[in-house]
Scaffold this motif. Structure first.
Motif: not given
Length: 195
Positions: A96, A85, A90, A157, A92-94
């Protein structure tokens, strides 16, 4: 993912993802709340805030190191079908996944300024500084082992998923040139080619 490959995120990038938001929200909260005298007064608030900053940075930087070392020592090599990834994804996902926790932490730090000016904000900033220090420590572990550490994305996740969480059964490794993040999770600095 093709042929049974796994999605992998860099351990250091996940750890480092929260550092900047916590730092800046903490500095912002401290800056606003120092304008209010509070119950204790600004001087006591700032002194308490500096102490809390140092304690938070030390605790966050040093906490759960064994939970990172153990899977790092037994890490398996990433497969050729595993998907690495990007650093940006990574982070951005954390962010969010933790945006509501960050907002609540900011509001709590801001609200505490009416009692002890700047202390809550500096505590938050100290947690951010501690995450930077922890990511730097992971970077040293990666350099010592000459391998980058990765964790499965599906283990991160769920809400609150961390690379040192109970769901994480182990890490994967790649060479230090893999991915777009340097050891420690920072942006990889492009080196100019020699002519």
């Amino acid at each position: 993912m093709a042929r049974g490959g796994l999605g992998l995120a860099r351990v250091a990038v996940v750890v480092r993802a929260g550092a900047a938001p916590l730092w800046w929200l903490g500095v912002f909260a401290a800056g606003i709340s120092v304008l209010v005298p509070g119950l204790t007064g600004r001087r006591i608030g700032l002194l308490a805030g500096v102490a809390l900053f140092l304690v938070a940075a030390a605790v966050v930087a040093g906490a759960r190191r064994k939970r990172y070392r153990t899977p790092a020592a037994a890490a398996a090599r990433a497969g050729k079908h595993d998907v690495l990834q990007d650093r940006r994804v990574t982070v951005r996902n954390w962010r969010r996944g933790h945006r509501w926790w960050l907002l609540l932490a900011f509001l709590a730090a801001l609200g505490s300024g009416f009692a002890v000016p700047a202390a809550g904000g500096l505590l938050l900033a100290g947690a951010g500084a501690g995450l930077w220090l922890k990511a730097g420590w992971i970077g040293r572990v990666e350099r010592d082992g000459d391998a980058l550490l990765w964790v499965r994305v599906d283990w991160l996740s769920r809400r609150g998923g961390t690379p040192a969480g109970k769901r994480v059964k182990g890490y994967r490794t790649t060479g230090v040139a893999a991915g777009d993040a340097a050891p420690g999770g920072g942006r990889r600095v492009a080196v100019a080619a020699r002519s």
